[in-house]
Design a protein around this motif. Structure first.
Motif, mmCIF file in Angstrom:
data_model
loop_
_atom_site.group_PDB
_atom_site.id
_atom_site.type_symbol
_atom_site.label_atom_id
_atom_site.label_comp_id
_atom_site.label_asym_id
_atom_site.label_seq_id
_atom_site.Cartn_x
_atom_site.Cartn_y
_atom_site.Cartn_z
ATOM 1 N N SER A 270 40.554 -64.881 4.233
ATOM 2 C CA SER A 270 40.014 -64.970 3.316
ATOM 3 C C SER A 270 38.296 -66.126 3.053
ATOM 4 O O SER A 270 37.747 -65.944 1.799
ATOM 5 N N ARG A 271 38.256 -66.008 4.144
ATOM 6 C CA ARG A 271 36.954 -66.677 4.415
ATOM 7 C C ARG A 271 35.581 -65.489 4.737
ATOM 8 O O ARG A 271 34.896 -65.389 3.909
ATOM 9 N N PHE A 272 36.333 -64.236 6.073
ATOM 10 C CA PHE A 272 35.663 -64.178 5.883
ATOM 11 C C PHE A 272 35.105 -62.242 5.514
ATOM 12 O O PHE A 272 34.375 -61.702 5.936
ATOM 13 N N GLN A 273 36.304 -62.007 4.531
ATOM 14 C CA GLN A 273 36.415 -61.088 4.331
ATOM 15 C C GLN A 273 36.913 -59.745 4.330
ATOM 16 O O GLN A 273 37.385 -60.593 6.073
ATOM 17 N N HIS A 274 36.548 -58.495 4.467
ATOM 18 C CA HIS A 274 37.050 -57.800 5.447
ATOM 19 C C HIS A 274 38.164 -57.169 5.540
ATOM 20 O O HIS A 274 38.292 -57.229 7.263
ATOM 21 N N ARG A 275 39.426 -57.420 4.976
ATOM 22 C CA ARG A 275 40.913 -57.457 5.813
ATOM 23 C C ARG A 275 41.275 -56.042 6.085
ATOM 24 O O ARG A 275 42.086 -56.225 7.213
ATOM 25 N N MET A 276 40.302 -55.253 6.218
ATOM 26 C CA MET A 276 40.519 -53.619 7.301
ATOM 27 C C MET A 276 40.675 -54.249 8.114
ATOM 28 O O MET A 276 41.508 -53.783 9.166
ATOM 29 N N VAL A 277 39.736 -54.830 8.234
ATOM 30 C CA VAL A 277 38.983 -55.327 10.007
ATOM 31 C C VAL A 277 40.589 -55.785 10.576
ATOM 32 O O VAL A 277 40.793 -55.870 12.125
ATOM 33 N N TRP A 278 40.489 -56.930 10.112
ATOM 34 C CA TRP A 278 42.188 -57.951 10.541
ATOM 35 C C TRP A 278 42.930 -57.179 10.594
ATOM 36 O O TRP A 278 43.976 -57.085 11.662
#
Length: 395
Positions: A270-278
């Motif tokens: 939620s804070r850093f976005q780019h959920r695909m990376v996570w």
């Protein structure tokens, strides 16, 4: 104050979704002997609730439309509590399986509805998923860790031990029986009945939506690997030459690692976005762990990689339906679809590993197969991407 009540209610409800399953495993031998259950019948005590989580999840949509999300969750908590408490009086195998079935139905319906509850009551729902997933992990760990000590406390009665977990359900009912109504501002315009105007006739599962199926495949593969590891990690460690006690402690560490990861990952996404990376990062951690299980590496280190991977993927699988829908009813519908198909597929995981192990007389071939499935999951994660498409409308 309202925020604190909502968070507490969410945590207590989520805490009830695993102990009825995990509390049985440490006492399985005693239960088998007492009730005269075969090995296959005894395995149903854990696999039956998981299958229910798949087959009955779609019912969450209809019941949520009829009674409302919060009231339906309260009824299901009552069902779980009653089924669990009735285990105190169990004296036959079929009665024990009936309690597993009834509790499994309650768990199946609550799971998707909690996603809708989060969507409808919190301004930043993605970050709140961490509370939901962490409570699931804590509940599972408490169930497996305390069942044997509770048996000793209750004068060596396994019935009292497994029935005592009903206290959690009745504690949660204190907040859920008269639930706080969701904030309409978080869901847009509503009609006189409190439902979003576009959805007052009730939503159905988005079975014709390709992206919904993509999310379902991801949930299924994630859960398939998780339940396979939960069932077989300890035997895998024993096959490496370690004793039962060490294998059990490693399995406990696998669960402990998941607790902080399940809480922090949704907040970080939620804070850093780019959920695909996570998503891909956690999947890579799982592959590394699966490869390490095939190498002369200490399983203490291996289970940390596996715990980070599993602990991160699960809350993100819960978060995706919330991210990609416009209101609480849509979130419940999409969550019901992903969890229904996902848990049915996941129930095959332990069987998959067991069959390959029986055929090959070793675990590496099964581990290789699991690694391939994680690779497929990574491909799906690329397709899911970072875009949060508001795409679920029932037809």
């Amino acid at each position: 104050m309202r925020f604190f009540v909502l968070i507490t209610a969410l945590f207590l409800a989520s805490l009830n979704l695993r102990p009825v399953i995990t509390s049985v495993s440490p006492l399985l031998g005693t239960i088998q002997e007492t009730l005269g259950m075969s090995g296959s019948m005894a395995s149903l005590m854990t696999s039956l609730p998981v299958l229910c989580m798949g087959f009955f999840a779609p019912a969450a949509v209809k019941l949520g439309n009829r009674w409302g999300i919060e009231r339906t969750i309260a009824y299901c908590l009552l069902l779980i509590g009653a089924a669990t408490a009735s285990r105190y009086f169990v004296n036959s195998a079929w009665m024990m399986l009936l309690t597993a079935f009834l509790a499994g139905v309650g768990i199946a319906i609550i799971g998707p509805l909690l996603s809708g509850f989060i969507k409808g009551n919190f301004a930043n729902p993605s970050a709140i998923v961490g509370v939901y997933s962490t409570a699931l992990v804590i509940g599972a760990a408490l169930g497996s860790a305390l069942s044997v000590p509770l048996q000793s406390v209750f004068n060596h009665s396994w019935q009292a031990s497994v029935a005592s977990w009903s206290i959690l359900a009745f504690l949660a009912l204190i907040l859920w029986w008269r639930p706080v109504r969701k904030d309409p501002k978080l869901n847009g315009p509503v009609d006189a009945g409190g439902l979003p105007k576009s959805n007052k006739n009730g939503l159905k599962l988005p079975l014709t939506n390709k992206r919904a199926w993509l999310l379902t495949c991801f949930f299924g593969l994630m859960a398939f690997i998780f339940y396979s590891l939960t069932a077989w990690l300890a035997p895998m460690v024993q096959a490496m030459g370690y004793g039962k006690q060490t294998a059990g402690m490693i399995l406990t560490l696998f669960s402990l690692v998941q607790m902080p990861v399940s809480f922090l990952i949704p907040i970080l996404v939620s804070r850093f976005q780019h959920r695909m990376v996570w998503l891909i990062g956690c999947a890579v951690m799982e592959i590394i762990g699966l490869i390490m299980l095939q190498l002369p590496v200490t399983p203490w280190l291996t289970c940390i990689f596996l715990g980070i991977g599993a602990g991160g993927l699960f809350p993100m699988a819960l978060m995706l339906p919330i991210d990609e829908t416009s209101n609480s009813e849509e979130a419940s519908a999409l969550s019901a679809m992903t969890q229904s198909g996902g848990y049915i597929f996941a129930a095959l995981g332990p069987l998959f590993v067991g069959l390959i192990h029986d055929y090959a007389d070793s675990f590496p071939p099964a581990l290789m197969g699991m690694s391939i499935l994680v690779a497929v999951m990574i491909v799906i994660q690329f397709k899911i991407g970072n875009k949060k498409a508001k795409m679920i409308q029932s037809e």
